[in-house]
Design a protein around this motif. Structure first.
Motif, PDB file in Angstrom:
ATOM      1  N   GLN A 283      14.130 -16.197  -0.753  1.00  9.96           N
ATOM      2  CA  GLN A 283      13.439 -15.190  -1.553  1.00  9.96           C
ATOM      3  C   GLN A 283      13.736 -13.767  -1.082  1.00  9.96           C
ATOM      4  O   GLN A 283      13.640 -12.816  -1.856  1.00  9.96           O
ATOM      5  CB  GLN A 283      11.944 -15.479  -1.562  1.00  9.96           C
ATOM      6  N   GLU A 284      14.125 -13.633   0.173  1.00 13.92           N
ATOM      7  CA  GLU A 284      14.495 -12.320   0.686  1.00 13.92           C
ATOM      8  C   GLU A 284      15.906 -11.918   0.233  1.00 13.92           C
ATOM      9  O   GLU A 284      16.159 -10.767  -0.125  1.00 13.92           O
ATOM     10  CB  GLU A 284      14.437 -12.342   2.216  1.00 13.92           C
TER      11      GLU A 284
ATOM     12  N   TYR B  86      12.438 -20.650  -4.608  1.00 19.29           N
ATOM     13  CA  TYR B  86      13.334 -19.541  -4.922  1.00 19.29           C
ATOM     14  C   TYR B  86      12.629 -18.274  -5.402  1.00 19.29           C
ATOM     15  O   TYR B  86      13.188 -17.182  -5.282  1.00 19.29           O
ATOM     16  CB  TYR B  86      14.335 -19.971  -6.001  1.00 19.29           C
ATOM     17  N   GLY B  87      11.429 -18.437  -5.948  1.00 16.88           N
ATOM     18  CA  GLY B  87      10.746 -17.322  -6.598  1.00 16.88           C
ATOM     19  C   GLY B  87      11.114 -17.260  -8.070  1.00 16.88           C
ATOM     20  O   GLY B  87      12.286 -17.380  -8.429  1.00 16.88           O
TER      21      GLY B  87
ATOM     22  N   SER C 121      15.350 -21.533   4.741  1.00 12.64           N
ATOM     23  CA  SER C 121      13.924 -21.552   4.435  1.00 12.64           C
ATOM     24  C   SER C 121      13.660 -20.820   3.131  1.00 12.64           C
ATOM     25  O   SER C 121      14.472 -19.999   2.675  1.00 12.64           O
ATOM     26  CB  SER C 121      13.141 -20.876   5.557  1.00 12.64           C
ATOM     27  N   LYS C 122      12.513 -21.106   2.520  1.00 14.49           N
ATOM     28  CA  LYS C 122      12.176 -20.425   1.264  1.00 14.49           C
ATOM     29  C   LYS C 122      12.060 -18.914   1.475  1.00 14.49           C
ATOM     30  O   LYS C 122      12.357 -18.124   0.572  1.00 14.49           O
ATOM     31  CB  LYS C 122      10.893 -20.992   0.662  1.00 14.49           C
ATOM     32  N   GLU C 123      11.659 -18.505   2.687  1.00 13.16           N
ATOM     33  CA  GLU C 123      11.544 -17.079   2.973  1.00 13.16           C
ATOM     34  C   GLU C 123      12.909 -16.396   2.910  1.00 13.16           C
ATOM     35  O   GLU C 123      13.040 -15.295   2.364  1.00 13.16           O
ATOM     36  CB  GLU C 123      10.906 -16.865   4.353  1.00 13.16           C
ATOM     37  N   VAL C 124      13.934 -17.055   3.469  1.00 17.21           N
ATOM     38  CA  VAL C 124      15.280 -16.478   3.442  1.00 17.21           C
ATOM     39  C   VAL C 124      15.816 -16.448   2.015  1.00 17.21           C
ATOM     40  O   VAL C 124      16.407 -15.452   1.572  1.00 17.21           O
ATOM     41  CB  VAL C 124      16.234 -17.246   4.378  1.00 17.21           C
TER      42      VAL C 124
ATOM     43  N   ASN D  52      15.125 -27.917   6.667  1.00 13.95           N
ATOM     44  CA  ASN D  52      14.754 -27.068   5.529  1.00 13.95           C
ATOM     45  C   ASN D  52      14.916 -27.754   4.180  1.00 13.95           C
ATOM     46  O   ASN D  52      14.745 -27.123   3.141  1.00 13.95           O
ATOM     47  CB  ASN D  52      15.597 -25.782   5.541  1.00 13.95           C
TER      48      ASN D  52
ATOM     49  N   SER E 114       8.417 -22.118  -6.053  1.00  8.75           N
ATOM     50  CA  SER E 114       7.903 -21.963  -4.686  1.00  8.75           C
ATOM     51  C   SER E 114       9.027 -21.800  -3.677  1.00  8.75           C
ATOM     52  O   SER E 114       8.853 -21.173  -2.626  1.00  8.75           O
ATOM     53  CB  SER E 114       7.024 -23.158  -4.293  1.00  8.75           C
TER      54      SER E 114
END
Length: 388
Positions: free
Chosen positions: A108-109, A160-161, A103-106, A147, A158
């Motif tokens: 970017q984290e 990867y950041g 996911s994009k959250e993972v 995903n 959006s």
């Protein structure tokens, strides 16, 4: 300034063995062999082979740690360091930690922890290899299709950041046939200097050519997760014999590829062939069944180097080391060690534009591996310091 000179050795230079001393300064850089600085220490390598330190372009994890696992910053950072200190045992002195489709959250984290950096007594982190999420669902392999994204409807920032595109990501695997992929490829190359590798793709040969024209310069685990080489439709794999081929990576583990295919691919372009492990977090662990994670929402079965989704024949990855891949290439392509190591040293450096490593030349880092004639790792040195 003092130095160390390694003598009674044979260096791997441009695919040949050359009997030359190797001199490294106290700051860790390779020096000309003369004049020697005062207080130079002499090390006798007793006829061993010196290769540049190996560079791993695609590794998902080892020792129970996976780069897609980002539970908390402290644990994740410790996991990256743990792998950096483990990899020199396989001859690796620099690596690209790989995050598959999550996911994009993972993304970017995790990505801020994968910026290029040196690790004390370990291999250098060279930046992230991001494998997804712009991949073809029909060639997802063990990736989670839930995903995946279509490039035309999703911006790079959006997912990867923006900061990670600038600081952390150095290579990105994408399917060139997806709508909007060519535009993303061009942006990645021109705006961020990120290498784009084509893979997990059902692209035709023509779509592959379009990808290279847009700026893609590599193929990811060639033959795996792409259309097979066909006499009427060569697909992405057909690009390896072009007059100006992309660099192409191979998993030489006898699981992903038959030995004869590895030999054929190598001979198509020895200067563009790159060996990778694509090894996963079960590397270095006993055989057995292990739980899934953010990328693999299924139980995983490890048998030797082979890992599959439990109850299926779907390959998740391998547990092979890069040094074993080199030995396999030597056997399967019938080439000596000095030719095989190019596929984990200078070819990778050339593909990624690394000016500081990959060759045993004055001014470059004193990262090297001491090998026997069968490519068994005897010692690993980073910046002129023995760490194995």
């Amino acid at each position: 300034m003092s130095a160390t000179q390694f003598n009674n050795c044979r260096q791997c230079i441009n695919g040949s063995l050359v009997s030359l001393p190797l001199t490294i300064s106290s700051s860790g850089l390779i020096l000309p062999n003369s004049p020697l600085p005062p207080n130079t220490t002499i090390v006798d390598l007793k006829g061993a082979i010196i290769s540049p330190g190996f560079i791993e372009l695609q590794i998902n994890g080892a020792l129970g740690f996976h780069f897609a696992h980002c539970s908390d910053p402290t644990t994740y950072s410790a996991g990256v360091t743990k792998l950096a200190k483990y990899l020199p045992s396989t001859g690796v002195t620099g690596f690209y930690p790989t995050i598959p489709t999550v996911s994009k959250e993972v993304f970017q984290e995790a990505l801020p922890f994968l910026k290029p950096r040196d690790v004390a007594n370990g291999a250098s982190v060279l930046g992230a290899h991001v494998e997804g999420p712009f991949l073809a669902p029909s060639k997802k392999g063990a990736h989670d299709a839930a995903n995946m994204h279509i490039p035309s409807s999703t911006s790079l920032s959006s997912i990867y950041g923006s900061q990670n595109l600038s600081d952390s990501i150095k290579i990105l695997t994408m399917a060139p046939e997806l709508q909007g992929a060519l535009s993303h490829i061009s942006t990645l190359k021109e705006n961020y200097g990120i290498r784009v590798s084509m893979g997990h793709s059902a692209a035709t040969h023509e779509q592959g050519i379009a990808g290279t024209k847009a700026g893609a310069s590599l193929l990811t685990h060639t033959f795996n997760a792409m259309n097979p080489l066909h006499h009427r439709e060569p697909g992405l794999a057909g690009l390896i014999s072009d007059p100006n081929p992309p660099y192409f990576s191979l998993i030489a583990d006898e699981i992903h590829l038959h030995p004869r295919i590895v030999g054929i691919a190598y001979r198509a372009s020895p200067s563009h062939c790159i060996l990778i492990t694509d090894s996963i977090e079960l590397s270095g662990l006993p055989d057995g069944t292990y739980p899934g994670h953010a990328q693999i929402p299924f139980s995983q079965k490890k048998e030797g180097n082979k890992v599959t989704i439990e109850g299926t024949d779907t390959l998740i990855g391998t547990c092979i080391g890069l040094d074993e891949c080199v030995r396999n290439l030597m056997a399967w392509a019938e080439i000596p060690v000095e030719e095989a190591v190019r596929c984990v040293t200078e070819n990778v450096a050339n593909a990624m534009g690394l000016g500081d490593r990959g060759k045993l030349e004055a001014g470059k880092r004193g990262d090297f591996v001491v090998l026997d004639d069968n490519a068994n790792v005897k010692e690993t040195w980073v910046l002129g310091k023995k760490i194995l």
